[in-house]
Design a protein around this motif. Structure first.
Motif, PDB file in Angstrom:
ATOM      1  N   ALA A  90       0.784  -1.204   0.100  1.00 41.79           N
ATOM      2  CA  ALA A  90      -0.060   0.088   0.090  1.00 41.79           C
ATOM      3  C   ALA A  90       0.901   1.267   0.074  1.00 41.79           C
ATOM      4  O   ALA A  90       0.447   2.348  -0.590  1.00 41.79           O
ATOM      5  CB  ALA A  90      -0.961   0.003   1.271  1.00 41.79           C
ATOM      6  N   PHE A  91       1.846   1.089   0.707  1.00 41.26           N
ATOM      7  CA  PHE A  91       2.825   2.480   0.676  1.00 41.26           C
ATOM      8  C   PHE A  91       3.418   2.622  -0.553  1.00 41.26           C
ATOM      9  O   PHE A  91       3.501   3.714  -0.953  1.00 41.26           O
ATOM     10  CB  PHE A  91       4.013   2.107   1.848  1.00 41.26           C
ATOM     11  N   THR A  92       4.086   1.530  -1.255  1.00 38.88           N
ATOM     12  CA  THR A  92       4.584   1.735  -2.572  1.00 38.88           C
ATOM     13  C   THR A  92       3.738   2.213  -3.449  1.00 38.88           C
ATOM     14  O   THR A  92       4.030   3.211  -4.411  1.00 38.88           O
ATOM     15  CB  THR A  92       5.118   0.445  -2.966  1.00 38.88           C
TER      16      THR A  92
ATOM     17  N   ILE B 208       3.739   5.708  -5.861  1.00 34.94           N
ATOM     18  CA  ILE B 208       3.452   5.602  -7.092  1.00 34.94           C
ATOM     19  C   ILE B 208       2.529   6.631  -7.562  1.00 34.94           C
ATOM     20  O   ILE B 208       2.671   7.279  -8.643  1.00 34.94           O
ATOM     21  CB  ILE B 208       3.448   4.153  -7.837  1.00 34.94           C
ATOM     22  N   SER B 209       1.277   6.531  -7.159  1.00 34.85           N
ATOM     23  CA  SER B 209       0.232   7.054  -7.331  1.00 34.85           C
ATOM     24  C   SER B 209       0.527   8.782  -7.251  1.00 34.85           C
ATOM     25  O   SER B 209       0.244   9.458  -8.053  1.00 34.85           O
ATOM     26  CB  SER B 209      -1.054   6.799  -6.868  1.00 34.85           C
TER      27      SER B 209
ATOM     28  N   SER C 228       3.556  10.021  -7.540  1.00 32.12           N
ATOM     29  CA  SER C 228       4.532  10.371  -8.584  1.00 32.12           C
ATOM     30  C   SER C 228       4.077  10.413 -10.097  1.00 32.12           C
ATOM     31  O   SER C 228       4.438  11.128 -10.890  1.00 32.12           O
ATOM     32  CB  SER C 228       5.385   9.179  -8.810  1.00 32.12           C
ATOM     33  N   LEU C 229       2.640   9.987 -10.187  1.00 30.62           N
ATOM     34  CA  LEU C 229       1.860   9.888 -11.429  1.00 30.62           C
ATOM     35  C   LEU C 229       1.889  11.279 -11.714  1.00 30.62           C
ATOM     36  O   LEU C 229       1.822  11.722 -13.044  1.00 30.62           O
ATOM     37  CB  LEU C 229       0.880   9.360 -11.434  1.00 30.62           C
ATOM     38  N   LEU C 230       1.715  12.387 -10.976  1.00 34.47           N
ATOM     39  CA  LEU C 230       1.453  13.790 -11.146  1.00 34.47           C
ATOM     40  C   LEU C 230       2.702  14.373 -12.009  1.00 34.47           C
ATOM     41  O   LEU C 230       2.487  14.976 -12.751  1.00 34.47           O
ATOM     42  CB  LEU C 230       1.447  14.345  -9.627  1.00 34.47           C
ATOM     43  N   PHE C 231       3.705  13.981 -11.652  1.00 31.67           N
ATOM     44  CA  PHE C 231       5.142  14.456 -12.401  1.00 31.67           C
ATOM     45  C   PHE C 231       5.482  13.533 -13.523  1.00 31.67           C
ATOM     46  O   PHE C 231       6.158  14.197 -14.454  1.00 31.67           O
ATOM     47  CB  PHE C 231       6.172  14.273 -11.358  1.00 31.67           C
ATOM     48  N   LEU C 232       4.834  12.379 -13.556  1.00 35.96           N
ATOM     49  CA  LEU C 232       5.315  11.650 -14.760  1.00 35.96           C
ATOM     50  C   LEU C 232       4.751  12.415 -16.028  1.00 35.96           C
ATOM     51  O   LEU C 232       5.305  12.247 -17.132  1.00 35.96           O
ATOM     52  CB  LEU C 232       4.828  10.112 -14.688  1.00 35.96           C
ATOM     53  N   ALA C 233       3.449  12.899 -15.943  1.00 27.73           N
ATOM     54  CA  ALA C 233       2.664  13.382 -16.947  1.00 27.73           C
ATOM     55  C   ALA C 233       3.292  14.783 -17.355  1.00 27.73           C
ATOM     56  O   ALA C 233       2.830  15.380 -18.320  1.00 27.73           O
ATOM     57  CB  ALA C 233       1.347  13.502 -16.586  1.00 27.73           C
ATOM     58  N   GLY C 234       4.457  15.228 -16.924  1.00 26.27           N
ATOM     59  CA  GLY C 234       4.902  16.413 -17.144  1.00 26.27           C
ATOM     60  C   GLY C 234       4.853  17.643 -16.217  1.00 26.27           C
ATOM     61  O   GLY C 234       4.233  17.049 -14.910  1.00 26.27           O
ATOM     62  N   ASP C 235       5.054  18.831 -16.423  1.00 26.34           N
ATOM     63  CA  ASP C 235       4.973  19.795 -15.301  1.00 26.34           C
ATOM     64  C   ASP C 235       3.362  19.960 -14.996  1.00 26.34           C
ATOM     65  O   ASP C 235       2.777  20.390 -16.071  1.00 26.34           O
ATOM     66  CB  ASP C 235       5.686  21.095 -16.010  1.00 26.34           C
ATOM     67  N   PRO C 236       3.040  19.626 -13.942  1.00 23.57           N
ATOM     68  CA  PRO C 236       1.451  20.022 -13.677  1.00 23.57           C
ATOM     69  C   PRO C 236       1.180  21.356 -13.814  1.00 23.57           C
ATOM     70  O   PRO C 236       0.018  21.634 -14.020  1.00 23.57           O
ATOM     71  CB  PRO C 236       1.261  19.197 -12.241  1.00 23.57           C
ATOM     72  N   ALA C 237       2.132  22.088 -13.314  1.00 20.81           N
ATOM     73  CA  ALA C 237       1.767  23.709 -13.642  1.00 20.81           C
ATOM     74  C   ALA C 237       1.460  24.015 -14.739  1.00 20.81           C
ATOM     75  O   ALA C 237       0.281  24.832 -15.187  1.00 20.81           O
ATOM     76  CB  ALA C 237       3.017  24.528 -12.901  1.00 20.81           C
TER      77      ALA C 237
ATOM     78  N   ILE D  92      -6.674   6.243  -8.038  1.00 21.16           N
ATOM     79  CA  ILE D  92      -5.752   5.188  -8.020  1.00 21.16           C
ATOM     80  C   ILE D  92      -5.544   4.612  -6.630  1.00 21.16           C
ATOM     81  O   ILE D  92      -5.207   3.347  -6.357  1.00 21.16           O
ATOM     82  CB  ILE D  92      -4.353   5.811  -8.659  1.00 21.16           C
ATOM     83  N   LEU D  93      -5.226   5.441  -5.579  1.00 23.88           N
ATOM     84  CA  LEU D  93      -5.041   5.091  -4.347  1.00 23.88           C
ATOM     85  C   LEU D  93      -5.776   4.223  -3.678  1.00 23.88           C
ATOM     86  O   LEU D  93      -5.899   3.015  -3.275  1.00 23.88           O
ATOM     87  CB  LEU D  93      -4.568   6.362  -3.572  1.00 23.88           C
ATOM     88  N   ILE D  94      -7.005   4.729  -3.770  1.00 25.64           N
ATOM     89  CA  ILE D  94      -8.375   3.759  -3.257  1.00 25.64           C
ATOM     90  C   ILE D  94      -8.697   2.525  -3.906  1.00 25.64           C
ATOM     91  O   ILE D  94      -8.576   1.528  -3.459  1.00 25.64           O
ATOM     92  CB  ILE D  94      -9.612   4.774  -3.343  1.00 25.64           C
TER      93      ILE D  94
END
Lengths: 332, 305
Positions: free
Chosen positions: B16-18, B22-23, B25-34, B277-279
């Protein structure tokens, strides 16, 4: 005395890709109360299928036929699976060769011991448990009560076979069929189990069919012996008749394969029987043993009958009794 | 047993922690969220302002710590799209998806286990052929197409059930059948294969030799051993149904969490996606844990592993 189990002309046929396999070809025997019949033969001679046929536990593809198959006067040959299940474990039970795999890994020893008794006799669980404990003690298991909640994987092979034996005794059956019960065990355990089986049988007065390829085992427990070869009995008789005055060349060959303390010289060769068992597909032409027998003659091309040669001692061979008696199996 | 349970629980917590890492980090995988949030035609200054407003300028670990801390209290932030707390959105949609998933898996189990057992008891019989036919169809037919066919027959032509929506239990019938049927072939084939193997086992012969009634031999002695691999598969299938029911939810306009996830991804609504994703992952972890425990109950040998 009335026969307890009576089998006449039992056949088993199994259709296989290459034709019709005939592993049991006309077996007949009778068993009285308290008697032990040993069926002896090498691997693949049909002795296990004979016992499964009597129990009604043949594989689905197999066909069984018999002129007579009676247990305590009751005809078993036409019973349905459901009716047969009321007899198995109750009047007639079986001990198998493989103690390691014959117990269900998912249920406790106690559950597996008691369920047959509860099913057949409708007793209370607590009563069944008490009987299970007393039988476990009888088969030499210490701290029997504490074994009931254990699972099979927590027991050794020898213990599991003792549990299997106790299980077969739960309903106090008239007949027990033991199919090589000691083969998978090491020799010291073998001896203990055999002694125990013998004692229990005497104590409880059961008849027993004991199936084995080990003549040493036979010598310890048999009242009667049937030597089986290629799906048929080649020699039958009382234990002392077979051991002291074997007739059939195959029986003599088998006996020459075991060393006798005091008789067999150190370093001398033990006997062996050359060749292999004939294929049982499509039936056997003539005497099944003729391809391996040193006394083969033309008459062997048609299968001889099992004929009585001396009181209760029968042999299936074209040779006459005096010829048979003069045969000495030479160590090959 | 307790040791086994604690061991599995520890493993589950680790997974669950892992997953949370990951979920996030997904925010940053898709590029710069800003950049994504600031929208098209935004100036560098706008992007910078968004970056500061959402805290993307902070160190990643600090952001993760903050997010995880909040997530543990049920605060997943506000949806970028709806501007409402993510937890409310999710709490509204998850029950629909859970209902559908549980109904579908129950349907699948009730259909596939009896059929699998029957097929194994009488291999190559008519019932075995029928089971094979059902499972081949189930595997070959796309579920969206099957769903549409059912709608045409039972909702449009016969009018027995509503076409779409999620207002009453009747709305769940067709989606349950479609989603459940999707899971049926695998469970049935595994049950059949397991039963075929177990029925050949020595202990089944022992049970028959004891005179146990045929039905009891089948369901007490054989099935319990045969379903052990099926339990794990079913848990995975249920997890998949919960997360992957997007297509079914869209067809029947069920508007559950699967549908929300699908839409949130296309809207760049990161907090919602992260939360879902987390849930879903946690549910998956929980299901696996339950499957392990169930298997340990079924097979005492597993308990000691």
């Amino acid at each position: 005395m009335e026969h307890l189990l009576s089998v006449e002309n039992l056949h088993v046929e199994i259709p296989v890709g290459a034709g019709l396999l005939q592993p049991v070809r006309g077996i007949s025997f009778d068993l009285k109360k308290g008697e032990t019949l040993c069926i002896v033969g090498e691997s693949g001679c049909g002795k296990s299928l004979t016992s499964l046929a009597v129990m009604g536990l043949l594989p689905k593809s197999a066909r069984r036929s018999a002129d007579r198959l009676e247990l305590a006067g009751k005809d078993l040959s036409n019973l349905s699976e459901r009716e047969m299940s009321g007899i198995r474990g109750n009047d007639m039970s079986m001990i198998f060769q493989e103690p390691m795999t014959s117990l269900n890994p998912a249920y406790t020893i106690g559950d597996q011991l008691t369920e047959g008794l509860i099913r057949h006799k409708g007793v209370q669980r607590s009563e069944a448990k008490n009987r299970a404990i007393s039988l476990l003690e009888k088969v030499g298991i210490t701290a029997a009560a504490s074994r009931l909640p254990q699972f099979p994987h927590q027991l050794s092979g020898g213990l599991r076979q003792r549990v299997m034996i106790a299980m077969s005794l739960m309903c106090a059956p008239d007949v027990i069929i033991a199919d090589e019960p000691t083969t998978a065990l090491d020799v010291t355990i073998q001896a203990q189990i055999l002694r125990m089986v013998k004692e229990l049988q005497a104590e409880l007065g059961m008849a027993m069919i004991f199936i084995t390829h080990d003549l040493g085992v036979v010598a310890r427990i048999a009242d009667k012996i049937a030597v089986m070869y290629a799906g048929a009995f080649v020699e039958t008789g009382a234990a002392e008749q077979i051991f002291n005055a074997p007739m059939h060349p195959y029986t003599k060959g088998l006996l020459s394969c075991i060393p006798v303390p005091g008789k067999t010289e150190c370093g001398s060769r033990l006997g062996s029987i050359p060749g292999v068992v004939p294929s049982l597909i499509g039936g056997v032409q003539g005497c099944g043993f003729r391809s391996r027998c040193p006394y083969t003659q033309e008459a062997c091309a048609s299968e001889p009958e099992l004929t009585e040669r001396a009181g209760g001692h029968a042999c299936r061979c074209v040779l006459d009794t005096s010829e048979l008696n003069s045969i000495i199996w030479e160590a090959a | 047993m307790l040791r086994f349970f604690l061991k599995r629980l520890g493993l589950a917590a680790l997974v669950a922690f892992t997953v949370s890492l990951i979920s996030f980090s997904l925010l940053f995988l898709a590029g710069d969220p800003a950049i994504a949030l600031a929208g098209e035609g935004a100036t560098d200054a706008d992007i910078e302002a968004v970056r500061i407003q959402y805290g993307f300028d902070r160190p990643v670990l600090e952001q993760y710590g903050g997010w995880l801390g909040n997530a543990l209290t049920g605060d997943f932030g506000d949806s970028y799209y709806f501007k409402t707390p993510v937890i409310h959105l999710v709490a509204e949609k998850i029950p629909i998806t859970m209902t559908l998933g549980l109904c579908a898996i129950s349907f699948a189990i009730l259909l596939s286990i009896p059929l699998g057992v029957l097929a194994a008891v009488k291999p190559n019989s008519l019932i075995d052929r029928f089971a094979l036919f059902l499972s081949v169809i189930g595997q070959a037919m796309p579920s969206f197409w099957f769903g549409l066919i059912l709608i045409v027959i039972f909702a449009v032509n016969l009018g027995w059930v509503p076409v779409s929506g999620s207002d009453s239990w009747r709305h769940f019938i067709l989606p349950t059948v479609v989603l459940g049927y999707y899971a049926t072939p695998a469970i049935m084939r595994l049950t059949r294969a397991g039963m075929l193997e177990v029925l050949r086992a020595d202990y089944i012969r022992t049970a028959r030799a004891k005179g146990i009634r045929p039905g009891k031999v089948l369901f007490k002695h054989a099935l319990r051993n045969a379903v052990i691999p099926v339990v794990g598969l079913t848990a995975v299938q249920l997890g998949f149904m919960l997360g992957g029911s997007v297509i079914i939810e869209s067809i029947f306009a069920l508007n559950g969490a699967g549908f929300l996830a699908f839409e949130s991804i296309s809207r760049n609504d990161f907090p919602t996606v992260q939360a879902l994703i987390l849930i879903f992952s946690l549910i998956y972890v929980l299901l696996t844990l339950l499957a392990d425990l169930l298997n340990a109950w079924l097979d005492p040998r597993i308990r000691e592993a």
